[in-house]
Design an enzyme around this catalytic site. Sequence first.
Site, PDB file in Angstrom:
ATOM      1  CG  PHE A  22      -2.159  -0.952   0.885  1.00 60.49           C
ATOM      2  CD1 PHE A  22      -3.364  -0.473   0.404  1.00 60.49           C
ATOM      3  CD2 PHE A  22      -2.003  -2.317   1.031  1.00 60.49           C
ATOM      4  CE1 PHE A  22      -4.397  -1.342   0.098  1.00 60.49           C
ATOM      5  CE2 PHE A  22      -3.018  -3.198   0.727  1.00 60.49           C
ATOM      6  CZ  PHE A  22      -4.225  -2.711   0.258  1.00 60.49           C
ATOM      7  CB  CYS A  74     -14.032  -0.968   1.147  1.00 64.87           C
ATOM      8  SG  CYS A  74     -15.113  -2.401   0.953  1.00 64.87           S
TER       9      CYS A  74
HETATM   10  P1  NAD Z   1     -22.590  -5.350  -2.522  1.00 62.04           P
HETATM   11  O1  NAD Z   1     -23.266  -4.099  -2.920  1.00 62.04           O
HETATM   12  O2  NAD Z   1     -21.759  -6.094  -3.500  1.00 62.04           O
HETATM   13  O3  NAD Z   1     -23.642  -6.377  -1.907  1.00 62.04           O
HETATM   14  C1  NAD Z   1     -24.632  -6.012  -0.987  1.00 62.04           C
HETATM   15  C2  NAD Z   1     -25.846  -6.888  -1.264  1.00 62.04           C
HETATM   16  O4  NAD Z   1     -26.809  -6.714  -0.220  1.00 62.04           O
HETATM   17  C3  NAD Z   1     -26.567  -6.548  -2.568  1.00 62.04           C
HETATM   18  O5  NAD Z   1     -26.676  -7.732  -3.345  1.00 62.04           O
HETATM   19  C4  NAD Z   1     -27.932  -6.046  -2.113  1.00 62.04           C
HETATM   20  O6  NAD Z   1     -28.963  -6.367  -3.033  1.00 62.04           O
HETATM   21  C5  NAD Z   1     -28.090  -6.774  -0.800  1.00 62.04           C
HETATM   22  N1  NAD Z   1     -29.041  -6.171   0.141  1.00 62.04           N
HETATM   23  C6  NAD Z   1     -29.121  -4.879   0.534  1.00 62.04           C
HETATM   24  N2  NAD Z   1     -30.074  -4.754   1.477  1.00 62.04           N
HETATM   25  C7  NAD Z   1     -30.600  -5.976   1.687  1.00 62.04           C
HETATM   26  C8  NAD Z   1     -31.600  -6.478   2.552  1.00 62.04           C
HETATM   27  N3  NAD Z   1     -32.247  -5.689   3.424  1.00 62.04           N
HETATM   28  N4  NAD Z   1     -31.888  -7.801   2.478  1.00 62.04           N
HETATM   29  C9  NAD Z   1     -31.244  -8.610   1.616  1.00 62.04           C
HETATM   30  N5  NAD Z   1     -30.262  -8.183   0.789  1.00 62.04           N
HETATM   31  C10 NAD Z   1     -29.948  -6.887   0.836  1.00 62.04           C
HETATM   32  O7  NAD Z   1     -21.681  -4.942  -1.259  1.00 62.04           O
HETATM   33  P2  NAD Z   1     -20.337  -5.649  -0.774  1.00 62.04           P
HETATM   34  O8  NAD Z   1     -19.192  -5.131  -1.562  1.00 62.04           O
HETATM   35  O9  NAD Z   1     -20.564  -7.113  -0.671  1.00 62.04           O
HETATM   36  O10 NAD Z   1     -20.211  -5.032   0.692  1.00 62.04           O
HETATM   37  C11 NAD Z   1     -21.079  -5.456   1.735  1.00 62.04           C
HETATM   38  C12 NAD Z   1     -20.486  -4.993   3.051  1.00 62.04           C
HETATM   39  O11 NAD Z   1     -19.219  -5.633   3.255  1.00 62.04           O
HETATM   40  C13 NAD Z   1     -20.225  -3.494   3.135  1.00 62.04           C
HETATM   41  O12 NAD Z   1     -20.437  -3.076   4.457  1.00 62.04           O
HETATM   42  C14 NAD Z   1     -18.745  -3.394   2.788  1.00 62.04           C
HETATM   43  O13 NAD Z   1     -18.152  -2.251   3.341  1.00 62.04           O
HETATM   44  C15 NAD Z   1     -18.205  -4.644   3.450  1.00 62.04           C
HETATM   45  N6  NAD Z   1     -16.964  -5.141   2.857  1.00 62.04           N
HETATM   46  C16 NAD Z   1     -16.808  -5.129   1.498  1.00 62.04           C
HETATM   47  C17 NAD Z   1     -15.619  -5.619   0.958  1.00 62.04           C
HETATM   48  C18 NAD Z   1     -15.396  -5.583  -0.537  1.00 62.04           C
HETATM   49  O14 NAD Z   1     -14.245  -5.776  -0.937  1.00 62.04           O
HETATM   50  N7  NAD Z   1     -16.407  -5.364  -1.362  1.00 62.04           N
HETATM   51  C19 NAD Z   1     -14.612  -6.136   1.796  1.00 62.04           C
HETATM   52  C20 NAD Z   1     -14.841  -6.165   3.165  1.00 62.04           C
HETATM   53  C21 NAD Z   1     -16.013  -5.659   3.688  1.00 62.04           C
END
Ligand code: NAD
Length: 468
Positions: free
Chosen positions: A263, A274
Amino acid sequence: MARQRRPGVNERMKVTVIGTGHVGLVTCVTMSMLGHDVVGTDMDQEKVALLRRGIPPFFEEGLEQALRAELTSGRLAFSGEPADALRDAEVVFICVGTPARSDGEANLIAMEGAARDVAHHGRDGVVVVEKSTVPAGTSERVRLTLTRESRGLRFDVASNPEFLREGTALADSLRPDRIVLGVQSDWARDVLRRLYAPLTDQGHELLETDIATAELAKHAANAFLAMKISFSNGLARICERAGADVVAVADVMGSDPRIGRAFLNAGLGYGGYCFPKDVAALDRLASRLGYDFRLLREVSRMNDEAVEAAAAKVHEAVWNIEGKRIALLGLAFKAGTDDVRFSPALQLAERLVSAGADLHGYDPRAADTAREELPDLNVSDTAYAAAAGAHCVVIATEWPEFRDLDLARLREVMAYPVIVDARNVLDREAVARAGFAYYPTGRTAILTTDVTAGPVSVEAVAVASGAA
Ligand code: NAD
């Protein structure tokens, strides 16, 4: 909740994952690969329909194959009905999105919706695990929602923040650096230890903390990594003026184990779903708690500056941007993914287009997602087609294939032999030998007097486009 159960190694548990996006889907597949019975549910019915057919809605190395294998194993299923998905779950992972509101505060409406679903449909004794990244204190809100919305459901809440990286998500999830459990009862601790036993038995470290600490640790980790990137971008600005080399500076700094090399790459800055929102959310949390964490605002200001610096470099390289054809190589927010959410490459694209550039993008994976985000963006099928007739190539994402570009071929198809390397992926000497004017980041530019060599012949443009 003081119920005891004997820990059993590799016990098969019933797991439900709410939200089957980048984190939730990988969690579904991983839990199934560890031998648990898993149901994934999402409010997006199209996503559920795709997943049932074994099609991930986004690209992640190895995920499609693993998804199909787990569906076939019978351990993994998907349902669009929360009642079906939650009925039998011993453990529920909440993996919904937690995007930033306009003031930077995390929007936790989906967390509340997920908690409500568990309250209405969960079974007695369920352990509800926040895997989404949330501000410290969120578990109390989840707990309150579960209490208010259910009729006497006995449950416990825990935090298990996710540290996977897009691009290597499945490998990270199956071989985590550490598993963090924020728990406040023996019940939740016991259930989650049993759930993760297949990984801890292989020696993967499990760190147990209180819930607020686990929640905060995730925001702290992402904000710190973002800070390393912005620090390096600040150094890049100085190196360019001092005639120093930011890559060598990072190598020297990174050889100190107290600092670490990861990084420290100067470039176009961080993006993705994120880092930007997590830096903002930690800043908002601090200010809500009465602490002015100014450093975090500076981290994001410097991140915006990195895109501006790259745009200024293009201007420097081609003089007026209006009417110039610019090839933008890389659209995803980083290599290994088709995710363009908050991609610095697309921010640069918008800036160049608004300055009047005739912009042509290329990305090995993110063409479709980029088109969805910016419908007017021209996206080519190869780097050479994007570069055909271009006055400047800009490298905006560190895809390995850009390291191996055929520079002679690139030069042949371009109008001007000019490269702005916003990710420092190319080999300086090779670029110099190929006769390009080269504008790296935080390193001395190579300025040839030959920048008007060309223009490329009409035939060369046609050949490159035909190669698409
Ligand atoms: P994303 O947008 O890819 O997925 C979120 C999913 O949740 C979507 O498919 C959406 O339709 C669904 N959703 C939303 N509200 C809902 C509900 N009430 N019931 C059922 N489904 C619902 O997001 P992501 O990238 O997977 O991130 C999710 C969380 O994980 C966030 O808080 C993010 O900060 C954290 N996170 C993400 C990563 C990453 O690399 N993307 C890594 C670590 C942590």
